[in-house]
Design a protein around this motif. Structure first.
Motif, mmCIF file in Angstrom:
data_model
loop_
_atom_site.group_PDB
_atom_site.id
_atom_site.type_symbol
_atom_site.label_atom_id
_atom_site.label_comp_id
_atom_site.label_asym_id
_atom_site.label_seq_id
_atom_site.Cartn_x
_atom_site.Cartn_y
_atom_site.Cartn_z
ATOM 1 N N SER A 72 -64.993 -91.144 -108.799
ATOM 2 C CA SER A 72 -64.355 -89.858 -109.039
ATOM 3 C C SER A 72 -64.817 -89.285 -110.373
ATOM 4 C CB SER A 72 -62.830 -90.021 -108.964
ATOM 5 O OG SER A 72 -62.189 -88.774 -108.810
ATOM 6 N N GLN A 73 -63.895 -89.028 -111.291
ATOM 7 C CA GLN A 73 -64.281 -88.493 -112.597
ATOM 8 C C GLN A 73 -65.138 -89.491 -113.367
ATOM 9 O OE1 GLN A 73 -61.014 -87.249 -115.055
ATOM 10 N NE2 GLN A 73 -62.341 -86.314 -116.568
ATOM 11 N N GLY A 74 -64.994 -90.767 -113.064
ATOM 12 C CA GLY A 74 -65.825 -91.793 -113.690
ATOM 13 C C GLY A 74 -67.301 -91.605 -113.382
ATOM 14 N N SER A 75 -67.618 -90.963 -112.246
ATOM 15 C CA SER A 75 -69.022 -90.696 -111.937
ATOM 16 C C SER A 75 -69.612 -89.726 -112.962
ATOM 17 C CB SER A 75 -69.182 -90.150 -110.522
ATOM 18 O OG SER A 75 -68.558 -88.897 -110.356
ATOM 19 N N LEU A 76 -68.825 -88.769 -113.412
ATOM 20 C CA LEU A 76 -69.271 -87.838 -114.445
ATOM 21 C C LEU A 76 -69.505 -88.577 -115.764
ATOM 22 C CD1 LEU A 76 -69.802 -84.916 -115.411
ATOM 23 C CD2 LEU A 76 -67.345 -84.751 -115.882
ATOM 24 N N ILE A 77 -68.606 -89.485 -116.103
ATOM 25 C CA ILE A 77 -68.748 -90.262 -117.339
ATOM 26 C C ILE A 77 -70.001 -91.131 -117.284
ATOM 27 C CG2 ILE A 77 -67.680 -92.092 -118.722
ATOM 28 C CD1 ILE A 77 -64.934 -90.836 -117.816
ATOM 29 N N CYS A 78 -70.247 -91.775 -116.147
ATOM 30 C CA CYS A 78 -71.439 -92.620 -115.996
ATOM 31 C C CYS A 78 -72.719 -91.800 -116.070
ATOM 32 C CB CYS A 78 -71.366 -93.410 -114.697
ATOM 33 S SG CYS A 78 -70.167 -94.751 -114.732
ATOM 34 N N VAL A 79 -72.731 -90.631 -115.453
ATOM 35 C CA VAL A 79 -73.902 -89.765 -115.512
ATOM 36 C C VAL A 79 -74.145 -89.308 -116.951
ATOM 37 C CG1 VAL A 79 -74.719 -87.441 -114.896
ATOM 38 C CG2 VAL A 79 -73.957 -89.016 -113.115
ATOM 39 N N ALA A 80 -73.086 -88.918 -117.645
ATOM 40 C CA ALA A 80 -73.233 -88.493 -119.043
ATOM 41 C C ALA A 80 -73.786 -89.639 -119.894
ATOM 42 C CB ALA A 80 -71.889 -88.012 -119.587
ATOM 43 N N ALA A 81 -73.303 -90.857 -119.674
ATOM 44 C CA ALA A 81 -73.801 -92.011 -120.431
ATOM 45 C C ALA A 81 -75.267 -92.270 -120.102
ATOM 46 C CB ALA A 81 -72.952 -93.246 -120.129
ATOM 47 N N ALA A 82 -75.632 -92.178 -118.821
ATOM 48 C CA ALA A 82 -77.027 -92.397 -118.423
ATOM 49 C C ALA A 82 -77.948 -91.349 -119.040
ATOM 50 C CB ALA A 82 -77.152 -92.394 -116.902
ATOM 51 N N THR A 87 -81.230 -99.810 -116.225
ATOM 52 C CA THR A 87 -79.898 -99.409 -115.773
ATOM 53 C C THR A 87 -79.984 -98.805 -114.379
ATOM 54 O OG1 THR A 87 -79.256 -98.937 -118.065
ATOM 55 C CG2 THR A 87 -77.900 -97.958 -116.338
ATOM 56 N N ALA A 88 -79.020 -99.132 -113.551
ATOM 57 C CA ALA A 88 -78.892 -98.518 -112.224
ATOM 58 C C ALA A 88 -77.532 -97.838 -112.178
ATOM 59 C CB ALA A 88 -79.014 -99.570 -111.127
ATOM 60 N N LEU A 89 -77.363 -96.939 -111.237
ATOM 61 C CA LEU A 89 -76.137 -96.154 -111.145
ATOM 62 C C LEU A 89 -75.635 -96.138 -109.708
ATOM 63 C CD1 LEU A 89 -74.177 -94.154 -112.564
ATOM 64 C CD2 LEU A 89 -75.888 -92.372 -112.195
ATOM 65 N N VAL A 90 -74.344 -96.415 -109.535
ATOM 66 C CA VAL A 90 -73.683 -96.302 -108.234
ATOM 67 C C VAL A 90 -72.456 -95.423 -108.455
ATOM 68 C CG1 VAL A 90 -72.491 -97.509 -106.360
ATOM 69 C CG2 VAL A 90 -74.467 -98.576 -107.470
ATOM 70 N N THR A 91 -72.430 -94.271 -107.789
ATOM 71 C CA THR A 91 -71.265 -93.387 -107.876
ATOM 72 C C THR A 91 -70.582 -93.364 -106.518
ATOM 73 O OG1 THR A 91 -72.718 -91.479 -107.453
ATOM 74 C CG2 THR A 91 -72.155 -91.946 -109.746
ATOM 75 N N HIS A 92 -69.287 -93.106 -106.532
ATOM 76 C CA HIS A 92 -68.523 -93.105 -105.282
ATOM 77 C C HIS A 92 -67.302 -92.228 -105.445
ATOM 78 C CE1 HIS A 92 -66.617 -96.559 -107.465
ATOM 79 N NE2 HIS A 92 -67.871 -96.850 -107.701
ATOM 80 N N GLY A 93 -66.965 -91.514 -104.363
ATOM 81 C CA GLY A 93 -65.849 -90.581 -104.431
ATOM 82 C C GLY A 93 -66.095 -89.502 -105.472
ATOM 83 N N SER A 94 -67.335 -89.093 -105.597
ATOM 84 C CA SER A 94 -67.759 -88.215 -106.688
ATOM 85 C C SER A 94 -67.643 -86.734 -106.346
ATOM 86 C CB SER A 94 -69.210 -88.527 -107.045
ATOM 87 O OG SER A 94 -69.658 -87.670 -108.067
#
Length: 186
Positions: free
Chosen positions: A24-34, A45-52
């Protein structure tokens, strides 16, 4: 978010690898960090987003920071394709991020003739395949996008589904989540 970016740097400094998982909103935080970490750390680093809501909400609300072009660049160039997004049609606010229908709206019914386009590829068609495991789990791969069934296990026991409807919740409870994480480093 800056603390997360620092943690990524710290974990990858001595050849470690990191999988960022954001719901969810954590996908935005992970993208910003990446987007904030350097190329060396991002390369491990790899990225898995869900419910985004990245594509349908955040890209529209903050186009300068996480618009279509930024997300496409992150997926293709910066992450080198090491990003997967999981979505369910039963999720009322999360949806596809990395692939979209070549024509028409997003539709939960995907006929075999449906063509999806991978983000940032100038119209490249997303290959589609179905994965079904002996435990009853199921997912449809649409390029880097994973469509999950809800409930994930529909094998009836005592007249009830073997797993509950999850909607926007508990993507990590679906066996397909573990598959998506494992595939990032295969």
């Amino acid at each position: 978010m800056l603390a997360l970016a620092q943690r990524i740097h710290d974990k990858t400094r001595h050849h470690g690898r990191v999988v960022l998982s954001g719901h969810s909103q954590g996908s935005l935080i992970c993208v910003a960090a990446a987007l904030c970490v350097g190329d060396a750390a991002r390369g491990r680093t790899a990225l898995v987003t869900h419910g985004s809501q990245l594509m349908f909400a955040y890209a529209r609300l903050f186009p300068e920071y996480v618009g279509h072009a930024t997300l496409a660049d992150l997926y293709t160039d910066k992450m080198g394709g090491r990003w997967r997004n999981l979505h369910r049609w039963s999720d009322p606010i999360g949806g596809p991020v990395l692939a979209y229908p070549a024509t028409g709206p997003v539709d939960p019914v995907l006929p075999s003739t449906a063509t999806w386009t991978v983000i940032g590829t100038d119209g490249q068609a997303a290959p589609s395949s179905v994965y079904a495991a002996s435990d009853g789990s199921w997912l449809r791969r649409i390029g880097p996008e994973y469509q999950l069934r809800d409930p994930y296990n529909v094998i009836a026991a005592d007249g009830r589904p073997a797993s509950p409807m999850l909607g926007h919740s508990a993507y990590y409870a679906d066996p397909a989540y573990n598959l998506a994480v494992a595939e990032r480093w295969a």
